[in-house]
Each structure stands twice: as C-alpha cells, then as structure tokens.
Design an enzyme around this catalytic site. Structure first.
Site, PDB file in Angstrom:
ATOM      1  N   TYR A   1       1.019  -1.509   0.075  1.00  0.00           N
ATOM      2  CA  TYR A   1      -0.110   0.120   0.318  1.00  0.00           C
ATOM      3  C   TYR A   1       1.123   1.629   0.306  1.00  0.00           C
ATOM      4  CZ  TYR A   1      -3.657  -3.221   1.171  1.00  0.00           C
ATOM      5  OH  TYR A   1      -4.672  -4.022   1.282  1.00  0.00           O
TER       6      TYR A   1
ATOM      7  N   HIS B   1     -17.175   0.539   4.057  1.00  0.00           N
ATOM      8  CA  HIS B   1     -15.670  -0.229   4.227  1.00  0.00           C
ATOM      9  C   HIS B   1     -15.319  -1.112   5.445  1.00  0.00           C
ATOM     10  CE1 HIS B   1     -11.631   0.825   4.199  1.00  0.00           C
ATOM     11  NE2 HIS B   1     -10.925   0.806   5.539  1.00  0.00           N
TER      12      HIS B   1
END
Length: 525
Positions: free
Chosen positions: A115, A301
């Site tokens: 990430y 999420h």
C-alpha cells in the site's frame, strides 16, 4: 448451464436458466451475450443481488465436444464484480479540463501486497470549480498490478513540505500528516471505470471549505514477487466552471476507529455496529439543512476480517429500506455504490453501519485500527447539498467490555496508553489489550460478549471540517429501540422457460474470450 458438485465434478444443470442472445467468434475472441433471471429458483444457481459476486472464469482452446468441456489447465481466474452497479456514464464536453494525481516512479517491492501513500496539493483555482468525473490513470502494462486506489481528504493545516515524498501506508514510520487523511472522497477498484457525479451535483474545488490536500493510496498486487517494477499510476479529475446546482459532500458514518472496537479470536461470525446517532444528525441538520440531505452513492468499508457490511436507516423508530449493503464483502474490491434512487436523511433520523467479521483463523484479539490486520466498520455517504458534517460515528464503552473478562479496577489517573489494569490479580499491571488477549475466549464466550457489546451505550462523535466539533460530541447515547424493523420483500424467482426472459429481473451479460461450462470470463464484462 453447468454446475460443480462437492467433488468439483462438472455437471450439466437439468434446469437451463441461461439464454443465448448473441455470439461472435474471430481468430482471437469468442463473444457471448446472454440473459438470466436474477433469482432462478434453481439450487444450483446463485442469486444475483447488489452484493459483490466472485466471478470465476475458465476456458479451453478446443470447443466443447460430446464428452463435455475439457479441463482448463492454467486458463482460469477470478474477479470480484458488482454486477448490478454499472458505471453511470455521462457525456462530457470534449475539451473538458482535468488534472492528474499520479505517483511518480514508485519502486514496487518484490512482495505480494504493497500500500503506497502520497499526498498531493489540489491545484489553486481563481474561482470555484466542480469536479464532475474521476477516472483511473493506470501505468501501461500494470493493469493487473494496480489493484485499487483510494483518495482521502486531508487536514488543510499544512505547508507544502508534506508533499515531498510518498511512503508505505500503515507503516510505523509513516508521516504523521497522513493520519489526518481520513475521509474517502473517491474509490476505484481493479476492473472499474470512472465515477461520474449526477448531472445536478459536483465536487467543489477552489473555495476555503474545499479540499486543499489529498492523500492517494494505491494498493499494488504483486503475487509473483516480480522485481524492478516502477509505477506511475493514479487518478484523473475532470472539472468545469459551468457549475452544477449542488455541491457534493461526504459523511463518514460508523465506528470511530479506535482500540475500543474489539473482536475476539476464533469467531466464525461477530457483529459490530457503528452509530450515526439521532442526536448528531438532529443538531447538524437543524442548523445547516432542516429539509434534509440527499444521498446518491455509498462506499462500505471494512478490512480483511470483514465479510459483510450494511448501512441501515431509521426514522421515528421505524427501519427504512437499507441505504446500501454488501453481504459478500471483499476488501480488495471497494467502490462507491450508486443508489437506485436518491435517499433523504432528515433531522432526527439515525444510521447504523453494521459489519460482520470472521476471525476463525486468528488466535489473538482483533482491534480497531488503520492496519489491514486491524478492523474498521465505516460507510462513506456521498450526498448533496454539502453541510458542515464530516463524521457521524460512535465508540462503545470500554469499561463494560473489560468487566466482561473480569477486570475490576484500572489505574487512575490514566497516564499510559493503552491504560493499565490494577485488579484482579490475574490482570494486575497488564495493559487492557494484554488482558483481553489473556482471557480464554471460546465461541460461547464470544457470542455472549457480542450480545453485550451491541447493547452498550456509545460515545457520540459528531465532527465538522478540520476536526471542529458539534456540541453533541462526547455525549453518551443508547442504541436505538427499533419498533418496526424493515422487512424486505421476498425474492421473486421465476421458473425457466424456453424463450429468453426479458422481464425486469433479468440480467444481460456480455462476455469476451472463451467460455467453459457456463463459467464466466470477465475481460469484457
């Protein structure tokens, strides 16, 4: 129309529910378009809903013969898709200006998942602009490397020194400035196209209330640990001075990200709830927009333990239709869901973000936090007109959670974090995290703990732009009593007929590349 049995053997389905509409073949491609009812009443078919669908595709270079399909060998793959959430396309003026937020020559580590985070400053405009479309800019040849992209709004209280370099996200040495970037304003997942705002709504730029700094988070997927990859992918934002009627806003609703969000290990199912309370919505909407706001898209999420997320909507004790849901949540496939119809949030309404988790493979507690091994339970609501409400969330009471495992007293005043337990003896001088991990969790204890947590009073978080707060912030509220829970209409399934179905419940799919056994290739879905 085939299915596989428990022994992974391919069987022809006695109920043929797929109906060929069109087919074409050339030297490189086979194209098949077909329809199917969403709900077929066939135990060998999956119902198609608004949830994420894992589409498995496979093919063989030779056509199917009398003995049935041949084994696909390595010609196979899988892809998460939301079949009922196609991109809303809008015709853009050909010369519409844009700016790019793209990484510059990021070296991709030779590991499975990376990430990468980079902060950007939004261009300075002399007058107000509206962003009306966002689309991915993927480095050529990296279409399978760039897995998903999230764009967050950051605090405005920085200077440009925060822009100097990117860094791995969720890393202990990540710059502190990244921690202020919490509200998702755009999300793209592999296979997705762009996101177009409705024709009457745009994302405002160029005014003091608008984002000045944003954080681009790119998830790179490098399963073969390939070395030497350099990437320059990101996003393109199309904008205009031909302003639309409304400014879009984003509200983060759900569980405030903190260690007080706790999930025991070894649980096949555990439910958490984050409350956007009646009190917070009442205060903010009465002050800013008493007639209510209109939600047009939602991003749900959670992290790696997440299995399902639902955004529930209540008004005067009555549960309304779900604003959004995904009962087959895939962390690696996150995108805004367009609502079929805009939904109005009124003063006095309340919202619950409900998350289902599976921790069967974990031996220690799972905590709320930023890392992908930590958890979140959030909904991001895209709505208009924009009001000064950025976060509407809750934190469950931690002391009653600790009492469940037998904690009697902590050291006060609290001078360390995580705070330290004073008694009983078996937990003395342990942090509350160590105590929760020391407790011998069983499935039965986990279920009892889940029931307790869902009933606990919550601490209200009700935030404005740049971390200012509504007066309701910090108060304690109880979970709502639901007098009339929502009852969804039963699924309507139809028996197969010899002719192709064209009713409102059928789904048309266009597939490219070769097909095996009715399994779907996804390169041209």
């Amino acid at each position: 129309d085939y299915f596989t049995n428990a022994n992974k053997e391919l069987k022809k389905d006695t109920q043929q529910d797929y109906h060929l509409e069109y087919a074409m073949e050339n030297d490189t491609h086979t194209v098949i378009e077909f329809t199917r009812e969403l709900h077929t009443c066939d135990i060998n078919d999956k119902s198609i809903t608004d949830s994420t669908v894992r589409v498995i595709w496979a093919y063989h270079h030779e056509d199917v013969g009398d003995t049935g399909p041949k084994y696909h060998d390595s010609n196979r793959g899988t892809k998460s898709l939301r079949l009922l959430n196609p991109e809303k396309t809008s015709v853009l003026p050909t010369a519409l200006p844009y700016f790019d937020l793209v990484n510059q020559d990021v070296p991709i580590p030779n590991k499975g998942t990376t990430y990468w985070c980079q902060m950007f400053k939004i261009p300075v405009f002399q007058e107000k602009h509206h962003v009306i479309k966002v689309e991915p800019v993927i480095h050529r040849g990296h279409e399978s490397l760039v897995h998903h992209i999230l764009l967050y709004q950051c605090s405005s209280n920085f200077n440009d020194s925060v822009l100097d370099y990117g860094h791995e996200c969720y890393h202990p040495n990540m710059p502190d400035a990244f921690l202020t970037c919490e509200t998702v304003i755009f999300a793209w997942a592999i296979g997705g196209e762009g996101f177009s705002y409705p024709p009457h709504v745009g994302l405002s730029l160029g005014t003091p209330l608008d984002p000045h700094y944003v954080l681009l988070e790119v998830h790179y997927d490098n399963p073969t640990h390939k070395k030497g990859l350099i990437d320059s992918s990101g996003l393109r934002l199309y904008h205009t001075t031909d302003l639309r009627k409304y400014d879009a806003g984003v509200i983060e609703a759900g569980l405030w990200v903190s260690l007080f969000h706790t999930i025991p290990p070894g649980m096949p199912e555990f439910r958490s709830e984050g409350h956007c309370t009646l009190e917070c919505l009442q205060e903010a909407l009465e002050a800013e927009k008493p007639s209510g706001i209109h939600v047009f898209a939602v991003l749900l999420h959670a992290h790696l333990a997440g299995r399902g997320v639902r955004l529930r909507h209540f008004r005067k004790g009555k549960e309304m239709k779900l604003l959004a849901y995904d009962d087959s949540f895939d962390f690696n496939f996150q995108e805004f869901q367009y609502l079929k119809e805009e939904q109005t949030i009124l003063p006095g309404d309340n919202l619950i973000t409900e998350c289902r988790y599976n921790t069967k493979d974990r031996v220690g507690m799972t905590w709320g936090g930023l890392s992908t091994r930590n958890e979140m339970c959030l909904s991001y609501l895209l709505y208009y007109p924009r009001i000064n409400l950025t976060r509407c969330a809750s934190i469950p009471d931690i002391m009653e959670q600790l009492q469940f495992i037998g904690v009697k007293e902590i050291y006060r005043p609290v001078t360390t974090w995580p705070f330290i337990i004073k008694s009983p003896k078996q937990y003395k001088n342990l942090s509350f995290m160590d105590a929760m991990n020391k407790f011998k969790w069983t499935k039965k204890e986990g279920l009892s703990f889940n029931k307790l947590v869902l009933s606990l009073p919550v601490n209200v978080r009700c935030s404005k732009t740049d971390n200012a707060e509504w007066s309701i912030q910090g108060m304690t509220a109880s979970p709502p009593d639901v007098e009339r829970p929502y009852r969804a209409d039963p699924l309507v399934c139809r028996a197969s007929s010899s002719s192709a179905p064209h009713g409102s419940l059928s789904l048309a799919l266009l597939l490219c590349v070769l097909l095996l056994s009715g399994a779907l290739s996804t390169q041209c879905l």
